[in-house]
Design an enzyme around this catalytic site. Sequence first.
Site, PDB file in Angstrom:
ATOM      1  N   ASP A  64      43.574  50.163  45.488  1.00 30.27           N
ATOM      2  CA  ASP A  64      43.015  48.875  45.100  1.00 30.27           C
ATOM      3  C   ASP A  64      41.850  49.025  44.134  1.00 30.27           C
ATOM      4  OD1 ASP A  64      44.811  47.654  46.797  1.00 30.27           O
ATOM      5  OD2 ASP A  64      43.392  47.517  48.471  1.00 30.27           O
ATOM      6  N   LYS A  65      41.593  47.967  43.401  1.00 35.50           N
ATOM      7  CA  LYS A  65      40.512  47.940  42.417  1.00 35.50           C
ATOM      8  C   LYS A  65      39.187  48.414  43.006  1.00 35.50           C
ATOM      9  CE  LYS A  65      37.694  44.643  39.809  1.00 35.50           C
ATOM     10  NZ  LYS A  65      37.482  43.205  39.487  1.00 35.50           N
TER      11      LYS A  65
END
Length: 344
Positions: A155-156
């Site tokens: 994830d970011k």
Amino acid sequence: MAEELDIHEQDERELFEHYRIEADKGQALLRLDKFLMNRVENTSRSRIQNAIDAETVLVNGKLVKASYKVKPLDVVTMVLPDPPRDTEVYPENILLDIIYEDDDLLLVNKEAGMVVHPGYNNYTGTLVNALTYHLNQLPTMPGNTGRPGLVHRIDKDTSGLLVIAKNEWAMTFLAKQFFDHTINRKYLALVWGDIAEDGTVSGYIGRNAKDRRIMELYDDPEKGKWSVTHYKVLERLGYVTLIACELETGRTHQIRAHLKAIGHPLFSDESYGGDKILKGTVFNKYKQFVNNCFELLPRQALHAESLGFVHPRTKESMHFQMPLPSDFQAVLEKWRSYVASTDR
């Protein structure tokens, strides 16, 4: 559940997205436009309103207005023009922390805040943009358009290790290891609450019915994909616990959804409720302490610490480990100091 159908017809060179959504049995009366906003990912109110005005939205096979109140078990169908998508990845000179590289692959320590690949509202500044600049050509696989070199992602706002394939042979070999679940992946996570003992979380992960941006753990196999996470307690720090998570499967938001499901969401995870004070005292001094921790770590406390796999060419087992980044480490030290001060 919003379902994007496998019906993509081309008409006058314009692609369309086809949706069929059945309202749940417990659906409260809700305006059609608001209902669609809640159930369809990556769209805007104006696109939905335009679709209603263009009479491409039907409820139970009939035309209705935006003010129509959706009822339980209503079936809503919608056709949206597919927005233009630029699948070409443009190289950008972005500094990367490459910890290992050879002719077949490289290992990157991704910093929190960097999106892995271009996508909706994130067409620049991604890891893939940076890789495209640093390497001459990255391989792709069917279904992987716009994500060259990638065989997995994080994830970011998760930091840590990613392996990148530099040629088609390496990509195929690594992808099979992920498919066969033979890759060893360990994450460090700081969670709310005192986890009593080591354990395993399993179930079917699928989109949350009310908020399509997050995932939910279900018992029903029709609602998601099978997922397994093993966790081990590393350090108890009063109202939070540091744990290590090992993945058997690699589903979207797997660790985040699993830990929320057992009542221990990740510290500072806004999407899964960990950005609120869930455990502890009611004293203002404690509240200020936790808020200071949130400011130091304004993202989920999750780090992809280690990655192990078989090298595609040499067939040697390789293992890489990356220490915690400074923001995560700083919050850990603050909790350690807090526990030490309260134990006096």
